[in-house]
Design a protein around this motif. Structure first.
Motif, mmCIF file in Angstrom:
data_model
loop_
_atom_site.group_PDB
_atom_site.id
_atom_site.type_symbol
_atom_site.label_atom_id
_atom_site.label_comp_id
_atom_site.label_asym_id
_atom_site.label_seq_id
_atom_site.Cartn_x
_atom_site.Cartn_y
_atom_site.Cartn_z
ATOM 1 N N SER A 80 43.983 12.718 -55.807
ATOM 2 C CA SER A 80 44.749 13.342 -54.722
ATOM 3 C C SER A 80 43.918 13.690 -53.500
ATOM 4 N N ILE A 81 42.587 13.542 -53.603
ATOM 5 C CA ILE A 81 41.729 14.055 -52.528
ATOM 6 C C ILE A 81 40.799 12.978 -51.985
ATOM 7 N N SER A 82 40.219 13.300 -50.838
ATOM 8 C CA SER A 82 39.142 12.496 -50.277
ATOM 9 C C SER A 82 38.207 13.445 -49.539
ATOM 10 N N LEU A 83 36.935 13.069 -49.479
ATOM 11 C CA LEU A 83 35.917 13.927 -48.874
ATOM 12 C C LEU A 83 35.161 13.169 -47.798
ATOM 13 N N THR A 84 35.081 13.777 -46.630
ATOM 14 C CA THR A 84 34.224 13.271 -45.561
ATOM 15 C C THR A 84 33.126 14.295 -45.343
ATOM 16 N N GLY A 85 31.896 13.921 -45.687
ATOM 17 C CA GLY A 85 30.782 14.858 -45.637
ATOM 18 C C GLY A 85 30.240 15.063 -44.238
ATOM 19 N N GLN A 86 29.144 15.798 -44.155
ATOM 20 C CA GLN A 86 28.569 16.132 -42.853
ATOM 21 C C GLN A 86 28.001 14.911 -42.148
ATOM 22 N N PHE A 87 27.631 13.876 -42.903
ATOM 23 C CA PHE A 87 27.045 12.681 -42.310
ATOM 24 C C PHE A 87 27.934 11.489 -42.630
ATOM 25 N N ALA A 88 28.248 10.716 -41.599
ATOM 26 C CA ALA A 88 29.164 9.585 -41.752
ATOM 27 C C ALA A 88 28.631 8.583 -42.769
ATOM 28 N N PRO A 112 43.417 -5.735 -49.267
ATOM 29 C CA PRO A 112 42.436 -4.890 -48.564
ATOM 30 C C PRO A 112 42.311 -5.229 -47.085
ATOM 31 N N GLY A 113 42.483 -6.509 -46.730
ATOM 32 C CA GLY A 113 42.404 -6.880 -45.320
ATOM 33 C C GLY A 113 43.509 -6.258 -44.502
ATOM 34 N N THR A 114 44.725 -6.249 -45.045
ATOM 35 C CA THR A 114 45.855 -5.632 -44.348
ATOM 36 C C THR A 114 45.655 -4.132 -44.207
ATOM 37 N N ILE A 115 45.154 -3.504 -45.265
ATOM 38 C CA ILE A 115 44.869 -2.062 -45.217
ATOM 39 C C ILE A 115 43.853 -1.772 -44.118
ATOM 40 N N ALA A 116 42.795 -2.594 -44.053
ATOM 41 C CA ALA A 116 41.763 -2.393 -43.036
ATOM 42 C C ALA A 116 42.334 -2.545 -41.633
ATOM 43 N N LEU A 150 40.694 7.790 -45.900
ATOM 44 C CA LEU A 150 42.150 7.779 -46.075
ATOM 45 C C LEU A 150 42.654 6.594 -46.874
ATOM 46 N N ILE A 151 41.778 5.663 -47.219
ATOM 47 C CA ILE A 151 42.196 4.516 -48.021
ATOM 48 C C ILE A 151 42.668 5.005 -49.389
ATOM 49 N N GLY A 152 43.846 4.600 -49.773
ATOM 50 C CA GLY A 152 44.462 5.098 -50.996
ATOM 51 C C GLY A 152 45.429 6.232 -50.745
ATOM 52 N N ASN A 153 45.583 6.635 -49.478
ATOM 53 C CA ASN A 153 46.540 7.677 -49.068
ATOM 54 C C ASN A 153 46.365 9.000 -49.825
ATOM 55 N N PRO A 154 45.184 9.608 -49.770
ATOM 56 C CA PRO A 154 45.004 10.910 -50.433
ATOM 57 C C PRO A 154 45.872 11.969 -49.778
ATOM 58 N N VAL A 174 37.534 13.237 -32.504
ATOM 59 C CA VAL A 174 37.722 13.681 -33.889
ATOM 60 C C VAL A 174 38.820 14.729 -33.964
ATOM 61 N N TRP A 175 38.865 15.643 -33.004
ATOM 62 C CA TRP A 175 39.922 16.654 -32.982
ATOM 63 C C TRP A 175 41.295 15.995 -32.948
ATOM 64 N N GLN A 176 41.441 14.987 -32.097
ATOM 65 C CA GLN A 176 42.720 14.295 -31.995
ATOM 66 C C GLN A 176 43.079 13.628 -33.316
ATOM 67 N N THR A 177 42.081 13.038 -33.972
ATOM 68 C CA THR A 177 42.313 12.387 -35.259
ATOM 69 C C THR A 177 42.783 13.386 -36.297
ATOM 70 N N ILE A 178 42.156 14.555 -36.351
ATOM 71 C CA ILE A 178 42.526 15.579 -37.335
ATOM 72 C C ILE A 178 43.950 16.064 -37.094
ATOM 73 N N LYS A 179 44.313 16.267 -35.837
ATOM 74 C CA LYS A 179 45.682 16.686 -35.522
ATOM 75 C C LYS A 179 46.689 15.629 -35.950
ATOM 76 N N GLN A 180 46.349 14.364 -35.766
ATOM 77 C CA GLN A 180 47.240 13.281 -36.170
ATOM 78 C C GLN A 180 47.414 13.260 -37.686
ATOM 79 N N LEU A 181 46.342 13.501 -38.421
ATOM 80 C CA LEU A 181 46.425 13.519 -39.881
ATOM 81 C C LEU A 181 47.419 14.584 -40.354
ATOM 82 N N ALA A 182 47.276 15.783 -39.822
ATOM 83 C CA ALA A 182 48.172 16.865 -40.221
ATOM 84 C C ALA A 182 49.602 16.565 -39.797
ATOM 85 N N GLY A 183 49.744 15.950 -38.618
ATOM 86 C CA GLY A 183 51.082 15.604 -38.144
ATOM 87 C C GLY A 183 51.778 14.602 -39.040
ATOM 88 N N GLN A 184 51.001 13.809 -39.764
ATOM 89 C CA GLN A 184 51.556 12.807 -40.683
ATOM 90 C C GLN A 184 51.669 13.328 -42.113
#
Length: 270
Positions: A80-88, A112-116, A150-154, A174-184
């Motif tokens: 159910s989860i995914s982790l993005t650490g301090q370093f990409a 996998p190509g379509t997902i990418a 986000l691969i696997g839709n956590p 990154v802020w915009q990306t995070i807002k989009q995640l929550a919006g979805q």
């Protein structure tokens, strides 16, 4: 999934020999919300994220993800989860698309190509799809890193200080990306030491200090902890961030007056 909070933390403690990092942490995170864990370096934010993401075990207390205990059922929690650490975690030798395809294959997903391709479009990285990760800017690397997470839709994503080391434009991306995640509908637990980041993004903010949560609430609720303010006219000089973003044209503001390079002092009421 449980009908309760997406994440529930009760009485979590953790020590490393004589160093007591977490001293009884309690909070809930509602589904689909952005929850900011705010604290200075060494406050225990990363340790707590590692416990919630099943990478470490707490000494005492309980933590659940959709009602599933992270200590006794870590395999179920990881679904159910995914982790993005301090370093990409971007492979610099691979292209952006190849990074995404690799993770999709490791998760044994079909197409996998379509997902990418879908994630590249979602994160505005299509034009850079065939460029090596080493050529990406800080903001692009972070967006690709989040896309990989986000691969696997956590249902839940943990972001551990996602903007550390980024320039102002990268932070805004990154802020915009995070807002989009929550919006979805994705639940986001964000750790940060930047006050403005928590203020900009979070539905709720918990302040972690010396191993405990000393306050937890919405920004409005936290503001009410201080004495009421008086209304007065003040003259405010533009901040260095205002100046930088105006000069580089990344304010998102279309008002020609705000794009004036003379940057006159602005008056506001507060």
């Amino acid at each position: 999934m449980s009908t309760g909070p997406a994440i529930r933390v009760k009485g979590i403690t953790k020590s490393f020999k004589d160093v007591h990092v977490l001293r009884g942490v309690d909070f809930d995170v509602e589904t689909g919300s952005i929850f900011a864990l705010l604290g200075s370096n060494g406050a225990g934010k990363t340790t707590l994220v590692k416990i919630l993401s099943t990478l470490q075990k707490a000494d005492a207390g309980t933590a659940t993800v959709y009602g599933v205990d992270v200590a006794t059922n870590p395999g179920d929690v990881r679904e159910s989860i995914s982790l993005t650490g301090q370093f990409a975690a971007v492979d610099d030798v691979l292209t952006g698309r190849e990074n995404l395809v690799l993770v999709a294959k490791l998760r044994h997903l079909k197409n996998p190509g379509t997902i990418a391709d879908n994630l590249l479009a979602r994160f505005s990285l299509t034009d850079a799809a065939n460029r090596r990760g080493s050529t990406y800017s800080g903001g692009m690397r972070r967006r690709l890193d989040i896309a990989m997470s986000l691969i696997g839709n956590p249902a839940i994503i943990f972001l551990d200080e996602p903007t550390t080391g980024l320039d102002p434009e990268g932070r805004l991306e990154v802020w915009q990306t995070i807002k989009q995640l929550a919006g979805q509908g994705t639940t986001v637990l964000l750790t940060t030491q930047y006050l403005d980041e928590a203020e900009q993004l979070a539905d709720r903010i918990a302040i972690l200090h010396k191993g405990t949560i000393i306050q937890n609430g919405t920004l409005t609720e936290l503001r009410q902890l201080l004495p009421a303010t008086t209304v007065e006219y003040v003259e405010k000089q533009p901040s260095l961030e205002d100046i930088f973003l105006t000069l580089t044209g990344d304010t998102g503001d279309t008002d020609d007056d705000h794009a004036d390079n003379n940057l006159p002092a602005r008056k506001e009421i507060r």
